[in-house]
Design a protein around this motif. Structure first.
Motif, PDB file in Angstrom:
ATOM      1  N   MET A  92       0.843  -1.192   0.000  1.00 43.99           N
ATOM      2  CA  MET A  92       0.000   0.000   0.000  1.00 43.99           C
ATOM      3  C   MET A  92       0.882   1.246   0.000  1.00 43.99           C
ATOM      4  O   MET A  92       1.360   1.685   1.042  1.00 43.99           O
ATOM      5  N   ALA A  94      -0.118   4.124  -1.700  1.00 43.84           N
ATOM      6  CA  ALA A  94      -0.886   5.324  -2.044  1.00 43.84           C
ATOM      7  C   ALA A  94      -0.848   6.366  -0.938  1.00 43.84           C
ATOM      8  O   ALA A  94      -0.807   6.030   0.248  1.00 43.84           O
ATOM      9  N   VAL A  96      -3.153   8.385   0.544  1.00 50.50           N
ATOM     10  CA  VAL A  96      -4.610   8.501   0.624  1.00 50.50           C
ATOM     11  C   VAL A  96      -4.963   9.743   1.447  1.00 50.50           C
ATOM     12  O   VAL A  96      -4.389   9.955   2.518  1.00 50.50           O
ATOM     13  N   PRO A 125     -11.857   5.971   4.955  1.00 51.98           N
ATOM     14  CA  PRO A 125     -11.467   4.651   5.455  1.00 51.98           C
ATOM     15  C   PRO A 125      -9.959   4.468   5.344  1.00 51.98           C
ATOM     16  O   PRO A 125      -9.337   5.008   4.437  1.00 51.98           O
ATOM     17  N   ILE A 127      -7.352   2.153   4.210  1.00 51.00           N
ATOM     18  CA  ILE A 127      -7.343   0.985   3.319  1.00 51.00           C
ATOM     19  C   ILE A 127      -6.341  -0.049   3.816  1.00 51.00           C
ATOM     20  O   ILE A 127      -6.617  -1.254   3.842  1.00 51.00           O
ATOM     21  N   LEU A 128      -5.162   0.419   4.247  1.00 50.66           N
ATOM     22  CA  LEU A 128      -4.143  -0.492   4.775  1.00 50.66           C
ATOM     23  C   LEU A 128      -4.676  -1.262   5.982  1.00 50.66           C
ATOM     24  O   LEU A 128      -4.527  -2.493   6.063  1.00 50.66           O
ATOM     25  N   PHE A 145       3.482   1.918   3.894  1.00 51.62           N
ATOM     26  CA  PHE A 145       4.528   2.927   3.789  1.00 51.62           C
ATOM     27  C   PHE A 145       4.309   3.982   4.859  1.00 51.62           C
ATOM     28  O   PHE A 145       3.167   4.253   5.240  1.00 51.62           O
ATOM     29  N   LYS A 159       3.149   2.708  13.609  1.00 56.35           N
ATOM     30  CA  LYS A 159       2.210   2.503  12.506  1.00 56.35           C
ATOM     31  C   LYS A 159       2.000   1.019  12.223  1.00 56.35           C
ATOM     32  O   LYS A 159       0.890   0.572  11.949  1.00 56.35           O
ATOM     33  N   LYS A 163      -1.791  -0.336  12.477  1.00 56.29           N
ATOM     34  CA  LYS A 163      -2.486  -0.746  11.252  1.00 56.29           C
ATOM     35  C   LYS A 163      -2.562  -2.258  11.113  1.00 56.29           C
ATOM     36  O   LYS A 163      -3.266  -2.767  10.247  1.00 56.29           O
TER      37      LYS A 163
HETATM   38  O1  C5P Z   1      -1.416   6.859   8.569  1.00 54.17           O
HETATM   39  P1  C5P Z   1      -0.600   7.130   7.344  1.00 54.17           P
HETATM   40  O2  C5P Z   1      -1.381   7.787   6.249  1.00 54.17           O
HETATM   41  O3  C5P Z   1       0.685   7.836   7.622  1.00 54.17           O
HETATM   42  O4  C5P Z   1      -0.179   5.670   6.825  1.00 54.17           O
HETATM   43  C1  C5P Z   1       0.469   5.471   5.622  1.00 54.17           C
HETATM   44  C2  C5P Z   1       0.204   4.101   5.120  1.00 54.17           C
HETATM   45  O5  C5P Z   1      -1.174   3.761   5.225  1.00 54.17           O
HETATM   46  C3  C5P Z   1       0.518   3.973   3.644  1.00 54.17           C
HETATM   47  O6  C5P Z   1       0.869   2.633   3.386  1.00 54.17           O
HETATM   48  C4  C5P Z   1      -0.808   4.339   3.000  1.00 54.17           C
HETATM   49  O7  C5P Z   1      -0.924   3.822   1.689  1.00 54.17           O
HETATM   50  C5  C5P Z   1      -1.780   3.691   3.943  1.00 54.17           C
HETATM   51  N1  C5P Z   1      -3.089   4.352   4.062  1.00 54.17           N
HETATM   52  C6  C5P Z   1      -4.214   3.753   3.540  1.00 54.17           C
HETATM   53  N2  C5P Z   1      -5.452   4.354   3.692  1.00 54.17           N
HETATM   54  C7  C5P Z   1      -5.555   5.523   4.343  1.00 54.17           C
HETATM   55  C8  C5P Z   1      -4.411   6.154   4.881  1.00 54.17           C
HETATM   56  C9  C5P Z   1      -3.196   5.545   4.708  1.00 54.17           C
HETATM   57  O8  C5P Z   1      -4.123   2.679   2.940  1.00 54.17           O
HETATM   58  N3  C5P Z   1      -6.761   6.097   4.467  1.00 54.17           N
END
Ligand code: C5P
Length: 218
Positions: A92, A94, A96, A125, A127-128, A145, A159, A163
């Motif tokens: 993941m 992105a 986001v 949401p 996604i990770l 990431f 993190k 997560k």
């Molecule tokens: O919490 P943060 O945004 O710093 O976390 C980064 C990681 O979480 C990345 O791998 C990012 O792609 C993923 N992410 C996600 N969905 C979100 C926020 C972050 O998949 N809404």
């Protein structure tokens, strides 16, 4: 098979920013070129994986042999990612958007004498976190990431547990990462952390894909 250790394995990669509309002509977005994610998708495909790349808006074209699904918003990226499961590995990358506008205007918001509009935001949401907690469909390996400007390892480790993923690729974004071809990353696993030398995003992608192949073929 030696050159294609990921043959028969499925991979999900998210990449790029998301774009959250405010009205038909404006939106909120994040800074992300998508380069690192696209390079990882390409490197996994080179090792034989069947790759789905769920991508927000970028200027890049899909690497050869990769199935690209274009999305705009975090909600769309979430839906497309979940419907790609089951996969063996999810990466993941992105950027986001954390929030979206609660009440998207159906027409262009006009400048008015009363002053600028107030935007009310709601949380998107994660996604990770969703992929990491998918019950029967949880990928064997889930990689997130973390772009940080300070305290990289501690933040990335926090993190990882928050997560529920398996690895975090920590990214020091205090200098020259956005849109550039180079990247200095630290790979954080449950067992430890290792700083990789600064190298091109393509080289980071190849090294990560090789680690993924080792882990999935164990
Ligand atoms: O919490 P943060 O945004 O710093 O976390 C980064 C990681 O979480 C990345 O791998 C990012 O792609 C993923 N992410 C996600 N969905 C979100 C926020 C972050 O998949 N809404």
């Amino acid at each position: 098979a030696a050159g294609r250790p990921l043959k028969g394995k499925r991979a999900l990669v998210t990449a790029g920013p998301t774009f959250e509309p405010i009205d038909p002509v404006r939106g909120l977005t994040n800074r992300s070129s998508g380069k690192q994610g696209y390079a990882i998708a390409a490197a996994l495909a080179d090792l034989g994986a069947e790759v789905t790349l769920v991508s927000g808006p970028t200027a890049l074209s899909a690497p050869p042999g990769v199935t690209r699904v274009d999305v705009e918003t975090a909600a769309e990226m979430h839906a497309a990612s979940m419907s790609t499961l089951p996969v063996d590995v999810a990466v993941m990358t992105a950027a986001v958007a954390d929030w979206r506008v609660d009440d998207v205007a159906s027409g262009k918001i006009k400048k008015a004498p009363g002053g600028p509009p107030m935007l009310s935001l709601i949380e998107n949401p994660d996604i990770l976190a969703s992929v990491s907690s998918a019950k029967s469909k949880r990928p064997r390996l889930v990689i997130g990431f973390a772009a940080e400007t300070s305290d990289l390892e501690a933040q990335a480790r926090a993190k990882l547990s928050r997560k529920g993923c398996d690895w975090i690729v920590g990214n020091d974004v205090s200098d020259e990462v956005f849109g550039s071809d180079g990247n200095a990353v630290t790979l954080i696993t449950r067992g430890g952390a290792k700083a990789w030398p600064r190298q091109s995003k393509a080289a980071v992608a190849r090294a990560l894909a090789a680690r993924i192949a080792e882990t999935l073929t164990d």
